[in-house]
Design an enzyme around this catalytic site. Sequence first.
Site, PDB file in Angstrom:
ATOM      1  N   THR A  32       0.834  -1.206   0.000  1.00 28.08           N
ATOM      2  CA  THR A  32       0.000   0.000   0.000  1.00 28.08           C
ATOM      3  C   THR A  32       0.868   1.256   0.000  1.00 28.08           C
ATOM      4  OG1 THR A  32      -1.564  -1.241   1.384  1.00 28.08           O
ATOM      5  CG2 THR A  32      -1.942   1.114   1.172  1.00 28.08           C
ATOM      6  N   SER A 127       6.468   3.687   8.449  1.00 28.20           N
ATOM      7  CA  SER A 127       5.317   4.454   8.931  1.00 28.20           C
ATOM      8  C   SER A 127       4.813   4.032  10.309  1.00 28.20           C
ATOM      9  CB  SER A 127       4.208   4.369   7.897  1.00 28.20           C
ATOM     10  OG  SER A 127       3.199   5.266   8.223  1.00 28.20           O
ATOM     11  N   HIS A 128       3.593   3.510  10.380  1.00 32.49           N
ATOM     12  CA  HIS A 128       2.993   3.195  11.683  1.00 32.49           C
ATOM     13  C   HIS A 128       3.483   1.856  12.232  1.00 32.49           C
ATOM     14  CE1 HIS A 128       0.532   1.190   8.680  1.00 32.49           C
ATOM     15  NE2 HIS A 128       0.174   0.332   9.615  1.00 32.49           N
ATOM     16  N   ASP A 291       1.967   9.625  13.605  1.00 37.82           N
ATOM     17  CA  ASP A 291       2.565   8.291  13.510  1.00 37.82           C
ATOM     18  C   ASP A 291       4.067   8.351  13.239  1.00 37.82           C
ATOM     19  OD1 ASP A 291       2.419   9.145  10.865  1.00 37.82           O
ATOM     20  OD2 ASP A 291       2.130   7.119  10.098  1.00 37.82           O
ATOM     21  N   ASP A 293       6.046   8.303  10.665  1.00 38.93           N
ATOM     22  CA  ASP A 293       6.601   9.211   9.658  1.00 38.93           C
ATOM     23  C   ASP A 293       5.828  10.522   9.529  1.00 38.93           C
ATOM     24  OD1 ASP A 293       4.420   7.844   8.593  1.00 38.93           O
ATOM     25  OD2 ASP A 293       5.179   7.986   6.538  1.00 38.93           O
ATOM     26  N   ASP A 295       2.644  11.355   8.887  1.00 39.98           N
ATOM     27  CA  ASP A 295       1.583  11.660   7.932  1.00 39.98           C
ATOM     28  C   ASP A 295       0.182  11.363   8.469  1.00 39.98           C
ATOM     29  OD1 ASP A 295       1.914   8.930   7.802  1.00 39.98           O
ATOM     30  OD2 ASP A 295       2.258   8.835   5.634  1.00 39.98           O
ATOM     31  N   ARG A 296       0.088  10.708   9.630  1.00 40.45           N
ATOM     32  CA  ARG A 296      -1.245  10.435  10.187  1.00 40.45           C
ATOM     33  C   ARG A 296      -1.552  11.383  11.336  1.00 40.45           C
ATOM     34  NH1 ARG A 296      -2.544   4.043  10.384  1.00 40.45           N
ATOM     35  NH2 ARG A 296      -1.613   3.481   8.384  1.00 40.45           N
ATOM     36  N   GLU A 377      -8.360   9.465   4.638  1.00 44.46           N
ATOM     37  CA  GLU A 377      -8.546   8.027   4.792  1.00 44.46           C
ATOM     38  C   GLU A 377      -8.986   7.728   6.221  1.00 44.46           C
ATOM     39  OE1 GLU A 377      -5.949   5.290   2.330  1.00 44.46           O
ATOM     40  OE2 GLU A 377      -4.492   6.679   3.155  1.00 44.46           O
ATOM     41  N   LYS A 390      -0.454  12.641   2.895  1.00 40.06           N
ATOM     42  CA  LYS A 390      -1.235  12.994   4.062  1.00 40.06           C
ATOM     43  C   LYS A 390      -0.303  13.672   5.066  1.00 40.06           C
ATOM     44  CE  LYS A 390      -1.259   8.207   5.881  1.00 40.06           C
ATOM     45  NZ  LYS A 390      -0.824   7.288   4.802  1.00 40.06           N
TER      46      LYS A 390
HETATM   47  C1  VG1 Z   1      -2.796   1.249   5.790  1.00 40.79           C
HETATM   48  C2  VG1 Z   1      -4.054   2.085   5.796  1.00 40.79           C
HETATM   49  C3  VG1 Z   1      -4.072   2.989   4.575  1.00 40.79           C
HETATM   50  C4  VG1 Z   1      -2.801   3.830   4.534  1.00 40.79           C
HETATM   51  C5  VG1 Z   1      -1.587   2.925   4.595  1.00 40.79           C
HETATM   52  C6  VG1 Z   1      -0.298   3.720   4.699  1.00 40.79           C
HETATM   53  O1  VG1 Z   1      -2.790   0.407   4.658  1.00 40.79           O
HETATM   54  O2  VG1 Z   1      -5.192   1.292   5.833  1.00 40.79           O
HETATM   55  O3  VG1 Z   1      -5.223   3.797   4.621  1.00 40.79           O
HETATM   56  O4  VG1 Z   1      -2.755   4.584   3.357  1.00 40.79           O
HETATM   57  O5  VG1 Z   1      -1.651   2.092   5.749  1.00 40.79           O
HETATM   58  O6  VG1 Z   1      -0.307   4.558   5.810  1.00 40.79           O
HETATM   59  P1  VG1 Z   1      -3.220  -1.138   4.713  1.00 40.79           P
HETATM   60  O7  VG1 Z   1      -2.979  -1.667   3.325  1.00 40.79           O
HETATM   61  O8  VG1 Z   1      -2.396  -1.761   5.772  1.00 40.79           O
HETATM   62  O9  VG1 Z   1      -4.666  -1.140   5.100  1.00 40.79           O
HETATM   63  V1  VG1 Z   1       1.141   4.920   6.579  1.00 40.79           V
HETATM   64  O10 VG1 Z   1       0.863   6.206   7.558  1.00 40.79           O
HETATM   65  O11 VG1 Z   1       1.403   3.424   7.401  1.00 40.79           O
HETATM   66  O12 VG1 Z   1       2.226   5.078   5.359  1.00 40.79           O
HETATM   67 CO    CO Z   2       2.534   7.068   8.080  1.00 43.63          CO
END
Ligand code: VG1
Ligand code: CO
Length: 557
Positions: A32, A127-128, A291, A293, A295-296, A377, A390
């Site tokens: 993703t 990221s998270h 989060d 990085d 962006d959340r 999102e 984001k």
């Molecule tokens: C998750 C979220 C999605 C977001 C992605 C990256 O993806 O659901 O909405 O864009 O993380 O966010 P998934 O495929 O695990 O549902 V970040 O802030 O982790 O780059």
């Molecule tokens: Co992120």
Amino acid sequence: MQTKQGSLAKVITTAPILTVPTTPFTDQKPGTSGLRKKVRVFQQAGYAESFIQSVFDAVPGHEGATLVIGGDGRYLNREVIQVAIRMAAANGFAKVLVGQGGILSTPAASHAIRKYGAIGGLVLSASHNPGGPNEDFGIKYNVSNGGPAPEPVTEAIHARTLEIAQYRTIDAPDIDLDRLGSTQVGAMAVEVIDPVADYAELMESLFDFPAIRALLASGFTLSFDAMSAVTGPYAHEIFETRLGAPVGTVVNGTPLPDFGHHHPDPNLVHARDLYERMMGPGAPDFGAASDGDGDRNLIIGRGQYVTPSDSLAVLAANAHLAPAYAGGLKGIARSMPTSGAADRVAAALGIPLYETPTGWKFFGNLLDAGMATICGEESAGTGSDHVREKDGIWAVLLWLNVLAARRLSVAAVMADHWAQYGRNYYARHDYEGIATPAGDALMAHLRESLSALPGTQTAAGTVEAADDFAYTDPTDGSVSARQGIRVLFAGGSRVVFRLSGTGTEGATLRVYIEACEPAGGNLTQPAAEALAPLVAAAEQLARIAHFTGMDAPTVIT
Ligand code: VG1
Ligand code: CO
């Protein structure tokens, strides 16, 4: 910016370019948001190098161009930055801009790419996902508009990883990432930049800082949890220094390689401390978190949690109160699983609403084409056309700008919003760490039963329609199919099923549950109560317990 010719004319280098043989790794398909793997996977000889070379090979025109590099400070960040700098030099980039200390939040990297006309950027982050020697690392590539590489680019990168035979690097020492200023690596200039300054200036250009300063000076209290991740330095500078919030407003404000053993995911489970502070006696007026990085965003008012889907709707409805959006919005875009709360706002404003697959990469074309101004999102991501990512701190600042203009509590803003637009009760149930075949079997079962679903009786009423979401990008006609199963009920209530594309172990099933209550309806129910019939319907239709062996989700947000 240096031109190709200019940089070549200046070059006096003896550093030899090395061509190192490598064999393809078969597991480098970006998900993703970038390539995420366990640190030990990235530590295999040639692993990061093969992926980075594949990125460079898939980006035509990189010779003589500028590249932005930064990351969220997690374990391996500095090491991979040094590797990437040497490889950029060997691949003919003219210049690398790198954040001091290896730090750049994802939105700040997006801004730097745009501001300095870079061809793209490498953002080193998972990221998270948690960080540390036994946790996760990641590499994302962003393109010249500052946004995540769109699918055709990630597909080209992936194809390249499967055939790559060598990568290019240079025999040069590490640069000092902590000292601002320029150095030369082979024929390439490297500039270590302040990771915060440009971004803070951008924020100040979008929002009414004097009004927010006045709000804070009036006794309004704020708590921002940076979760020991990348936003700490940004939050200290913006909230405490520029906006005058007292020192201590920002907690966990130092980026740590393992995020202090925490999971830098700003949700009700992993940002529990903030939640309890906001629900307890003496809570501040406003609480927020970001989060890994940056962006959340998580938004919690005193005694009032705001779902990310509601936050998007409220920000869209009130954006005109901030200087950057005073002229109105061109459109709103949300990912498919995000609730329809923003749709009601778009309808009231008379502007288009776009429903895209999960992942910020799908918003880039809409933003570039001027079709949407605000995007969001359900996973706590909100942003606008100011960058192509984001942006957690942006969302907090827009909220503060709205509160400064309206002088209402968060709870009052929410009550007012629901009274006007109705309420989309919402929750996401995650089933983490299930075996990949089990997750695949559950989705296959849903896909097989799709045509039979309409008319099925459930605790939430009769299924009206069901489909496997597919998206056709209105700007370039590209199609993304199989993006999640939607089961729709009368009045807009629905259940959505998809598998996560960001995990690094097994599979995660995400079940998104949404119950629509029109204006004038019962707007003050506890969410779990309003959603209970749909939760039962989800179990009935997807047989979650049967396929996963779990009778409850691991995370509810
Ligand atoms: C998750 C979220 C999605 C977001 C992605 C990256 O993806 O659901 O909405 O864009 O993380 O966010 P998934 O495929 O695990 O549902 V970040 O802030 O982790 O780059
Ligand atoms: Co992120």
